[in-house]
Design a protein around this motif. Structure first.
Motif, mmCIF file in Angstrom:
data_model
loop_
_atom_site.group_PDB
_atom_site.id
_atom_site.type_symbol
_atom_site.label_atom_id
_atom_site.label_comp_id
_atom_site.label_asym_id
_atom_site.label_seq_id
_atom_site.Cartn_x
_atom_site.Cartn_y
_atom_site.Cartn_z
ATOM 1 N N GLN A 131 0.795 -1.275 0.086
ATOM 2 C CA GLN A 131 -0.074 0.070 -0.088
ATOM 3 C C GLN A 131 0.920 1.316 0.172
ATOM 4 O O GLN A 131 0.633 2.068 -0.701
ATOM 5 C CB GLN A 131 -0.857 -0.079 1.302
ATOM 6 C CG GLN A 131 -1.884 -1.159 1.307
ATOM 7 C CD GLN A 131 -2.876 -0.964 2.290
ATOM 8 O OE1 GLN A 131 -4.072 -0.617 2.344
ATOM 9 N NE2 GLN A 131 -2.459 -1.760 3.515
ATOM 10 N N LYS A 132 1.780 1.175 0.943
ATOM 11 C CA LYS A 132 2.768 2.433 0.844
ATOM 12 C C LYS A 132 3.648 2.786 -0.372
ATOM 13 O O LYS A 132 3.656 3.829 -0.895
ATOM 14 C CB LYS A 132 3.944 2.203 2.055
ATOM 15 C CG LYS A 132 2.869 2.254 3.555
ATOM 16 C CD LYS A 132 4.176 2.134 4.473
ATOM 17 C CE LYS A 132 3.531 2.260 5.919
ATOM 18 N NZ LYS A 132 4.397 1.780 7.040
ATOM 19 N N GLU A 133 3.828 1.459 -1.089
ATOM 20 C CA GLU A 133 4.701 1.446 -2.237
ATOM 21 C C GLU A 133 4.068 1.995 -3.417
ATOM 22 O O GLU A 133 4.404 2.708 -4.177
ATOM 23 C CB GLU A 133 5.392 0.204 -2.580
ATOM 24 C CG GLU A 133 6.240 0.058 -3.862
ATOM 25 C CD GLU A 133 6.696 -1.355 -3.961
ATOM 26 O OE1 GLU A 133 7.112 -1.604 -5.040
ATOM 27 O OE2 GLU A 133 6.804 -2.168 -3.022
ATOM 28 N N THR A 134 2.599 1.467 -3.673
ATOM 29 C CA THR A 134 1.855 1.627 -4.749
ATOM 30 C C THR A 134 0.922 2.761 -4.703
ATOM 31 O O THR A 134 0.362 3.290 -5.460
ATOM 32 C CB THR A 134 1.184 0.578 -5.224
ATOM 33 O OG1 THR A 134 0.340 0.088 -4.064
ATOM 34 C CG2 THR A 134 2.108 -0.537 -5.362
ATOM 35 N N GLY A 135 0.531 3.039 -3.410
ATOM 36 C CA GLY A 135 -0.452 4.173 -3.190
ATOM 37 C C GLY A 135 -1.766 3.624 -3.287
ATOM 38 O O GLY A 135 -2.888 4.420 -2.853
ATOM 39 N N HIS A 136 -1.949 2.333 -3.218
ATOM 40 C CA HIS A 136 -3.111 1.461 -3.384
ATOM 41 C C HIS A 136 -3.735 1.457 -1.819
ATOM 42 O O HIS A 136 -2.916 0.735 -1.220
ATOM 43 C CB HIS A 136 -3.186 0.277 -4.041
ATOM 44 C CG HIS A 136 -3.400 0.354 -5.473
ATOM 45 N ND1 HIS A 136 -4.336 0.408 -6.206
ATOM 46 C CD2 HIS A 136 -2.503 0.716 -6.411
ATOM 47 C CE1 HIS A 136 -4.270 0.762 -7.562
ATOM 48 N NE2 HIS A 136 -3.213 0.644 -7.821
ATOM 49 N N VAL A 137 -4.887 1.612 -1.441
ATOM 50 C CA VAL A 137 -5.391 1.250 -0.144
ATOM 51 C C VAL A 137 -6.107 -0.072 -0.432
ATOM 52 O O VAL A 137 -7.042 -0.212 -1.289
ATOM 53 C CB VAL A 137 -6.408 2.125 0.283
ATOM 54 C CG1 VAL A 137 -6.962 1.661 1.736
ATOM 55 C CG2 VAL A 137 -5.510 3.506 0.713
ATOM 56 N N VAL A 138 -5.729 -1.068 0.266
ATOM 57 C CA VAL A 138 -6.462 -2.282 0.323
ATOM 58 C C VAL A 138 -7.432 -2.638 1.360
ATOM 59 O O VAL A 138 -7.225 -2.698 2.253
ATOM 60 C CB VAL A 138 -5.620 -3.675 0.208
ATOM 61 C CG1 VAL A 138 -6.385 -4.937 0.055
ATOM 62 C CG2 VAL A 138 -4.492 -3.413 -0.905
ATOM 63 N N ALA A 139 -8.754 -2.693 0.912
ATOM 64 C CA ALA A 139 -9.996 -2.914 1.933
ATOM 65 C C ALA A 139 -9.961 -4.193 2.216
ATOM 66 O O ALA A 139 -9.780 -5.135 1.257
ATOM 67 C CB ALA A 139 -11.261 -2.330 1.303
ATOM 68 N N ILE A 160 1.634 -11.289 -7.776
ATOM 69 C CA ILE A 160 0.764 -11.177 -9.049
ATOM 70 C C ILE A 160 0.188 -9.539 -9.109
ATOM 71 O O ILE A 160 -0.074 -8.971 -9.836
ATOM 72 C CB ILE A 160 -0.337 -12.419 -9.160
ATOM 73 C CG1 ILE A 160 0.659 -13.493 -9.587
ATOM 74 C CG2 ILE A 160 -1.461 -12.036 -10.151
ATOM 75 C CD1 ILE A 160 -0.490 -14.610 -9.696
ATOM 76 N N ILE A 161 -0.402 -9.426 -7.766
ATOM 77 C CA ILE A 161 -1.063 -8.045 -7.632
ATOM 78 C C ILE A 161 -0.131 -7.204 -7.810
ATOM 79 O O ILE A 161 -0.507 -6.014 -8.485
ATOM 80 C CB ILE A 161 -1.660 -8.170 -6.001
ATOM 81 C CG1 ILE A 161 -2.596 -9.100 -5.602
ATOM 82 C CG2 ILE A 161 -2.090 -6.602 -5.785
ATOM 83 C CD1 ILE A 161 -3.046 -9.305 -4.267
ATOM 84 N N LYS A 162 1.109 -6.876 -7.315
ATOM 85 C CA LYS A 162 2.074 -6.088 -7.758
ATOM 86 C C LYS A 162 2.070 -6.043 -9.174
ATOM 87 O O LYS A 162 2.191 -5.001 -9.794
ATOM 88 C CB LYS A 162 3.376 -6.233 -7.015
ATOM 89 C CG LYS A 162 3.340 -6.094 -5.509
ATOM 90 C CD LYS A 162 4.543 -6.687 -4.824
ATOM 91 C CE LYS A 162 4.512 -6.471 -3.516
ATOM 92 N NZ LYS A 162 5.972 -6.748 -2.962
ATOM 93 N N ASN A 163 2.233 -6.988 -9.754
ATOM 94 C CA ASN A 163 2.523 -7.205 -11.376
ATOM 95 C C ASN A 163 1.449 -6.652 -12.055
ATOM 96 O O ASN A 163 1.667 -5.717 -13.035
ATOM 97 C CB ASN A 163 3.041 -8.504 -11.790
ATOM 98 C CG ASN A 163 4.025 -9.145 -11.384
ATOM 99 O OD1 ASN A 163 4.900 -8.328 -10.725
ATOM 100 N ND2 ASN A 163 4.299 -10.578 -11.230
ATOM 101 N N ILE A 164 0.085 -6.580 -11.691
ATOM 102 C CA ILE A 164 -0.951 -6.470 -12.103
ATOM 103 C C ILE A 164 -1.068 -4.769 -12.072
ATOM 104 O O ILE A 164 -1.230 -3.960 -13.033
ATOM 105 C CB ILE A 164 -2.552 -7.010 -11.801
ATOM 106 C CG1 ILE A 164 -2.371 -8.480 -12.146
ATOM 107 C CG2 ILE A 164 -3.436 -6.318 -12.148
ATOM 108 C CD1 ILE A 164 -3.666 -9.249 -11.508
#
Length: 343
Positions: free
Chosen positions: A43-51, A124-128
């Motif tokens: 989350q910190k690296e990509t800026g994505h918040v995972v609910a 895989i999530i990171k790669n996507i």
């Protein structure tokens, strides 16, 4: 570059759905502190918040998925087995990205994607998100039938759907932590009574009636660790393969049990009917008595003559067995969901 990363981040809204009762509640070793640390770093690296949504029942899954999709979550990570994925599948919108964390017994969908651990899923999530892996559309099947009040109903499936003997196996293992599919499958095969099946042959242009122990509809070649029911099924090729288990003597049922892992021998054994999308395969021609070609067929119609059990991806559908299903239809929803291309 910053703008490009921002666009990639805006593309997906990610949620993690965890079935707390998957494998009898044995999900906890999968969802441990290390995974949470990795997710926090992601989350910190990509800026994505995972609910994160914890679920405990089909009704809870329905509410969770409906709520998440209403809020725009279009990328679902599902921690559980094939049954959990199927519960989610009933309520997702077309085009939703689904990536599993294998947490069940068979994990057929995860195995099809070559995902064997949560670390595989996280990578895989990171790669996507980074756009460094191919995203593909995945075929989904749908069976339509009627409730006891006559109301139309339907259930989707991502791997397989079965009536009769295979659904009885699911009934026997339902609620068990150790499913013991082989033992319970043997009991179901030996004890099952024949049911009447009528279906329409588009080639012969007439209805065909036969007595059988049940049938399985497959979007993948192998089910679980043992059953290779559709050896000529190619992954995600737009076809459903059918295998019908004939009404056999007890001796032949034993022989059939021994052949379950040997797909090519199974479909040419004479113990089953194997309906497929291949029109010129001499080694399997004799396994398809009625020449039912499934390639290019939008849907298959059939009717049952007795009350029968139905499962979708290992989930029993209780409404199906409440009445005699005189009007069933199976079709493909082409590339309905999105997922990672297996590598």
């Amino acid at each position: 570059m910053a703008k490009e990363n921002e666009e990639k981040s805006a593309k997906y809204k990610i949620a993690l759905i965890i079935n707390e009762y998957s494998k009898g509640g044995d999900y906890r070793p999968l969802i441990n502190e290390e995974l949470y640390r990795q997710l926090d770093g992601f989350q910190k690296e990509t800026g994505h918040v995972v609910a994160v949504s914890f679920t405990r029942s089909k009704a809870h899954i329905q509410k969770a998925v409906t709520s998440l999709q209403r809020e725009g979550f279009n990328f679902l990570i599902i921690c559980g087995g094939d049954g959990t994925i199927n519960d989610v599948l009933q309520h997702v919108a077309e085009g939703t990205v689904i990536v599993p964390i294998p947490g069940g017994n068979a994990n057929d969908f995860s195995r099809r994607l070559n995902i064997f651990h949560w670390r595989d899923t996280l990578q895989i999530i990171k790669n996507i998100v980074e756009g460094s892996v191919n995203i593909i559309g995945m075929d989904v099947g749908e069976i339509s039938f009627h409730g006891k009040d006559g109301a139309p109903m339907s259930r989707r499936f991502i791997n397989n759907c079965g009536v009769g003997v295979t659904a009885d196996t699911v009934r026997r293992v339902e609620g068990l932590v150790d499913k013991a599919y082989l033992t319970n499958g043997f009991l179901s095969l030996m004890l099952s009574k024949a049911i009447g099946l009528t279906y329409y042959s588009s080639i012969l242009r007439r209805n065909i009636f036969m007595k059988c122990l049940g049938f399985e509809m497959l979007l993948c070649s192998r089910v679980g660790r043992y059953a290779n029911f559709a050896p000529y099924k190619h992954e995600n090729d737009g076809t459903i393969h059918f295998i019908i288990f004939k009404d056999l003597s007890y001796y032949k049922r034993l022989m059939l049990m021994m052949l379950l892992s040997f797909g090519t021998r199974l479909v040419s054994s004479g113990f089953v009917e194997y309906f497929h999308g291949h029109t010129a395969r001499p080694e399997i021609k004799d396994s398809n008595t009625f020449g039912l070609n499934l390639r290019g067929v939008k849907s298959i119609w059939g009717m049952l003559h007795e009350k029968s059990l139905l499962h979708v991806d290992g989930n029993l559908v209780n409404e199906f067995s409440e009445t005699v299903q005189g009007d069933c239809r199976v079709k493909i929803l082409p590339k309905f969901i999105k997922t990672v291309a297996p590598c």
